[in-house]
Design a protein around this motif. Structure first.
Motif, PDB file in Angstrom:
ATOM      1  N   ASN A 112      43.285  12.506  50.720  1.00  0.00           N
ATOM      2  CA  ASN A 112      44.556  13.227  50.831  1.00  0.00           C
ATOM      3  C   ASN A 112      44.614  14.266  49.706  1.00  0.00           C
ATOM      4  OD1 ASN A 112      47.131  14.165  51.118  1.00  0.00           O
ATOM      5  ND2 ASN A 112      48.132  12.171  51.021  1.00  0.00           N
ATOM      6  N   ILE A 113      44.016  15.426  49.955  1.00  0.00           N
ATOM      7  CA  ILE A 113      43.889  16.410  48.876  1.00  0.00           C
ATOM      8  C   ILE A 113      45.221  17.006  48.447  1.00  0.00           C
ATOM      9  CG2 ILE A 113      41.476  17.015  49.275  1.00  0.00           C
ATOM     10  CD1 ILE A 113      42.350  19.356  50.922  1.00  0.00           C
ATOM     11  N   LYS A 114      46.233  16.900  49.295  1.00  0.00           N
ATOM     12  CA  LYS A 114      47.537  17.454  48.923  1.00  0.00           C
ATOM     13  C   LYS A 114      48.289  16.545  47.949  1.00  0.00           C
ATOM     14  CE  LYS A 114      51.892  19.160  50.786  1.00  0.00           C
ATOM     15  NZ  LYS A 114      52.797  19.251  51.944  1.00  0.00           N
ATOM     16  N   ALA A 115      47.953  15.260  47.951  1.00  0.00           N
ATOM     17  CA  ALA A 115      48.783  14.267  47.257  1.00  0.00           C
ATOM     18  C   ALA A 115      48.721  14.336  45.736  1.00  0.00           C
ATOM     19  CB  ALA A 115      48.391  12.863  47.721  1.00  0.00           C
ATOM     20  N   PHE A 116      47.656  14.879  45.176  1.00  0.00           N
ATOM     21  CA  PHE A 116      47.490  14.795  43.728  1.00  0.00           C
ATOM     22  C   PHE A 116      47.291  16.183  43.103  1.00  0.00           C
ATOM     23  CE2 PHE A 116      46.074  10.827  45.746  1.00  0.00           C
ATOM     24  CZ  PHE A 116      47.007   9.959  45.184  1.00  0.00           C
ATOM     25  N   ASP A 117      46.179  16.410  42.413  1.00  0.00           N
ATOM     26  CA  ASP A 117      46.039  17.636  41.598  1.00  0.00           C
ATOM     27  C   ASP A 117      45.153  18.717  42.212  1.00  0.00           C
ATOM     28  OD1 ASP A 117      47.643  16.635  39.597  1.00  0.00           O
ATOM     29  OD2 ASP A 117      45.995  15.880  38.374  1.00  0.00           O
ATOM     30  N   PHE A 118      44.846  18.635  43.505  1.00  0.00           N
ATOM     31  CA  PHE A 118      43.933  19.618  44.086  1.00  0.00           C
ATOM     32  C   PHE A 118      44.461  21.051  43.929  1.00  0.00           C
ATOM     33  CE2 PHE A 118      42.504  22.243  47.680  1.00  0.00           C
ATOM     34  CZ  PHE A 118      41.143  22.231  47.449  1.00  0.00           C
ATOM     35  N   GLU A 119      45.706  21.271  44.302  1.00  0.00           N
ATOM     36  CA  GLU A 119      46.267  22.619  44.212  1.00  0.00           C
ATOM     37  C   GLU A 119      46.392  23.067  42.750  1.00  0.00           C
ATOM     38  OE1 GLU A 119      49.496  23.842  46.636  1.00  0.00           O
ATOM     39  OE2 GLU A 119      48.768  22.797  48.406  1.00  0.00           O
ATOM     40  N   ASN A 120      46.648  22.121  41.871  1.00  0.00           N
ATOM     41  CA  ASN A 120      46.704  22.428  40.442  1.00  0.00           C
ATOM     42  C   ASN A 120      45.331  22.882  39.933  1.00  0.00           C
ATOM     43  OD1 ASN A 120      47.628  22.630  37.816  1.00  0.00           O
ATOM     44  ND2 ASN A 120      47.502  20.451  37.396  1.00  0.00           N
ATOM     45  N   LEU A 121      44.271  22.238  40.435  1.00  0.00           N
ATOM     46  CA  LEU A 121      42.904  22.639  40.073  1.00  0.00           C
ATOM     47  C   LEU A 121      42.625  24.063  40.544  1.00  0.00           C
ATOM     48  CD1 LEU A 121      39.960  22.181  39.160  1.00  0.00           C
ATOM     49  CD2 LEU A 121      39.542  21.057  41.344  1.00  0.00           C
ATOM     50  N   ILE A 122      43.009  24.373  41.790  1.00  0.00           N
ATOM     51  CA  ILE A 122      42.785  25.714  42.338  1.00  0.00           C
ATOM     52  C   ILE A 122      43.560  26.752  41.528  1.00  0.00           C
ATOM     53  CG2 ILE A 122      43.015  27.202  44.372  1.00  0.00           C
ATOM     54  CD1 ILE A 122      40.859  24.970  44.530  1.00  0.00           C
ATOM     55  N   GLU A 123      44.814  26.437  41.187  1.00  0.00           N
ATOM     56  CA  GLU A 123      45.632  27.364  40.383  1.00  0.00           C
ATOM     57  C   GLU A 123      44.976  27.633  39.022  1.00  0.00           C
ATOM     58  OE1 GLU A 123      48.279  29.109  40.997  1.00  0.00           O
ATOM     59  OE2 GLU A 123      48.827  28.334  42.960  1.00  0.00           O
ATOM     60  N   THR A 124      44.422  26.584  38.423  1.00  0.00           N
ATOM     61  CA  THR A 124      43.773  26.725  37.116  1.00  0.00           C
ATOM     62  C   THR A 124      42.528  27.596  37.229  1.00  0.00           C
ATOM     63  OG1 THR A 124      44.584  24.532  36.467  1.00  0.00           O
ATOM     64  CG2 THR A 124      42.787  25.453  35.169  1.00  0.00           C
ATOM     65  N   LEU A 125      41.727  27.339  38.253  1.00  0.00           N
ATOM     66  CA  LEU A 125      40.537  28.157  38.480  1.00  0.00           C
ATOM     67  C   LEU A 125      40.918  29.610  38.719  1.00  0.00           C
ATOM     68  CD1 LEU A 125      38.488  25.774  40.810  1.00  0.00           C
ATOM     69  CD2 LEU A 125      37.838  26.498  38.530  1.00  0.00           C
ATOM     70  N   MET A 126      41.980  29.812  39.486  1.00  0.00           N
ATOM     71  CA  MET A 126      42.439  31.173  39.795  1.00  0.00           C
ATOM     72  C   MET A 126      42.826  31.923  38.521  1.00  0.00           C
ATOM     73  SD  MET A 126      42.468  31.952  43.102  1.00  0.00           S
ATOM     74  CE  MET A 126      43.818  33.076  43.374  1.00  0.00           C
ATOM     75  N   SER A 127      43.437  31.217  37.588  1.00  0.00           N
ATOM     76  CA  SER A 127      43.874  31.870  36.350  1.00  0.00           C
ATOM     77  C   SER A 127      42.708  32.113  35.398  1.00  0.00           C
ATOM     78  CB  SER A 127      44.951  31.032  35.651  1.00  0.00           C
ATOM     79  OG  SER A 127      44.424  29.796  35.212  1.00  0.00           O
ATOM     80  N   ASP A 128      41.629  31.343  35.546  1.00  0.00           N
ATOM     81  CA  ASP A 128      40.491  31.452  34.627  1.00  0.00           C
ATOM     82  C   ASP A 128      39.415  32.436  35.083  1.00  0.00           C
ATOM     83  OD1 ASP A 128      41.668  29.594  32.991  1.00  0.00           O
ATOM     84  OD2 ASP A 128      40.375  27.918  33.573  1.00  0.00           O
ATOM     85  N   LEU A 129      39.293  32.638  36.393  1.00  0.00           N
ATOM     86  CA  LEU A 129      38.201  33.464  36.914  1.00  0.00           C
ATOM     87  C   LEU A 129      38.576  34.939  36.975  1.00  0.00           C
ATOM     88  CD1 LEU A 129      37.048  31.215  39.907  1.00  0.00           C
ATOM     89  CD2 LEU A 129      35.771  31.633  37.808  1.00  0.00           C
ATOM     90  N   PRO A 130      37.594  35.841  36.959  1.00  0.00           N
ATOM     91  CA  PRO A 130      37.875  37.268  37.178  1.00  0.00           C
ATOM     92  C   PRO A 130      38.466  37.467  38.578  1.00  0.00           C
ATOM     93  CG  PRO A 130      35.611  36.933  36.430  1.00  0.00           C
ATOM     94  CD  PRO A 130      36.176  35.583  36.718  1.00  0.00           C
ATOM     95  N   GLN A 131      39.176  38.574  38.780  1.00  0.00           N
ATOM     96  CA  GLN A 131      39.941  38.757  40.018  1.00  0.00           C
ATOM     97  C   GLN A 131      39.084  38.686  41.281  1.00  0.00           C
ATOM     98  OE1 GLN A 131      42.014  42.558  41.169  1.00  0.00           O
ATOM     99  NE2 GLN A 131      43.833  41.307  40.831  1.00  0.00           N
ATOM    100  N   HIS A 132      37.924  39.343  41.290  1.00  0.00           N
ATOM    101  CA  HIS A 132      37.119  39.349  42.514  1.00  0.00           C
ATOM    102  C   HIS A 132      36.612  37.945  42.850  1.00  0.00           C
ATOM    103  CE1 HIS A 132      34.035  39.660  39.416  1.00  0.00           C
ATOM    104  NE2 HIS A 132      33.120  39.355  40.304  1.00  0.00           N
ATOM    105  N   LYS A 133      36.412  37.121  41.819  1.00  0.00           N
ATOM    106  CA  LYS A 133      35.979  35.752  42.069  1.00  0.00           C
ATOM    107  C   LYS A 133      37.161  34.858  42.449  1.00  0.00           C
ATOM    108  CE  LYS A 133      31.786  36.106  39.364  1.00  0.00           C
ATOM    109  NZ  LYS A 133      31.013  35.689  38.187  1.00  0.00           N
TER     110      LYS A 133
END
Length: 296
Positions: A112-133
């Motif tokens: 159940n990827i919605k139930a815990f920190d999956f979206e939080n992980l994606i948000e963190t990656l989004m803030s850390d990576l360059p825009q095109h990535k």
């Protein structure tokens, strides 16, 4: 997504991959970031690995997996408190990682990827990576909520404008038939990318169906565009879509100078309209799937 590759590296410290030679064998310099996964506590080798990754100034994240198993093991006990258990697990992870400065820990369950920190992980990656990535990553991850879908839609809205500008530029060239062929190709590529990114293909729908125990999610989708994409008949669909505007475009292109400019404007507007309408249709289909899956 063809421009996103996830490498599942072998575990460190095994007989075949000894710690002292692991980094050299794995060619760490070629990766953008690392996710260190454990279903129990993070071990000494995990900590050593994180330190070496940090030395190389690469991004890394800790994922504590199979959280659903931990919850199930505790929920029959007296005084069960879900949030308290999750907090305890995360604190335990952080204690094990105390040698790492500000470790980023995420609790995840593939069941159940919605139930815990999956979206939080994606948000963190989004803030850390360059825009095109960021864009490449967001396109490749599964949709777990309406908010995730909206993020993807915003990316494709920007792509639609760029594609329409490209269409207009091609239409300005005095080559009969070139604009029609290119517009058809632009539509096919754009809609196909949306189709897979929104999880509307058979493989993604099957995975989601199995995860939520709701067979045949695809039967709820009534979109003609989704049906055409699934049947891979997009070329015929796209050619028929651009045919109307193509006649006017062609006539304008026969007039030197001003005609080419008019053809470019017509091509830009008609292509952007088709892209936006198709994007909206695919977004609505994805929303329908989310609703049926209980993820809306």
């Amino acid at each position: 997504m063809p421009n996103v590759t996830l490498w599942d590296l072998p575990g460190i410290g095994t007989p075949k991959f000894k710690a002292r030679t692991y980094l050299r064998k794995m060619q760490f310099k070629v990766y953008d970031f690392f996710i260190i996964i454990s279903s129990e506590r993070f071990k000494e080798n995990d900590i050593m690995l994180a330190k070496e990754i940090k030395k190389r100034k690469k991004l890394f994240y800790f994922v504590r997996s199979k959280i659903d198993n931990d919850i199930r093991a505790e929920e029959t006990k007296k005084g069960f408190n879900r949030e308290e258990i999750l907090s305890r697990i995360k604190i335990n992870c952080l204690e094990n990682l105390k040698e790492i400065e500000n470790p980023k820990v995420f609790l995840i369950s593939s069941e159940n990827i919605k139930a815990f920190d999956f979206e939080n992980l994606i948000e963190t990656l989004m803030s850390d990576l360059p825009q095109h990535k960021q864009y490449a990553l967001l396109q490749s991850v599964p949709i777990t909520s309406r908010a995730m879908l909206q993020k993807k839609v915003k990316i494709f809205e920007k792509v639609a404008w760029a594609a329409a500008l490209c269409s207009g530029a091609i239409a300005a060239a005095p080559v009969p038939g070139l604009s029609v062929a290119c517009d058809a190709s632009i539509l096919v590529v754009f809609f196909t990318k949306c189709f897979y990114s929104f999880g509307l293909d058979d493989k993604s729908l099957k995975k989601l169906s199995e995860r939520i125990n709701k067979p045949e999610l695809e039967s709820f989708i009534k979109s003609p565009l989704v049906v055409a994409l699934a049947a891979k008949s997009t070329a015929k669909l796209s050619l028929s879509a651009v045919a109307g505007g193509a006649v006017l475009e062609y006539l304008c292109s026969l007039i030197p100078g001003v005609g080419n400019a008019a053809a470019a404007g017509i091509s830009f507007v008609s292509t952007l309209t088709l892209l936006k309408n198709g994007l909206k249709e695919l977004e609505n289909a994805a929303l329908m799937v989310l609703k049926e899956a209980g993820l809306e």
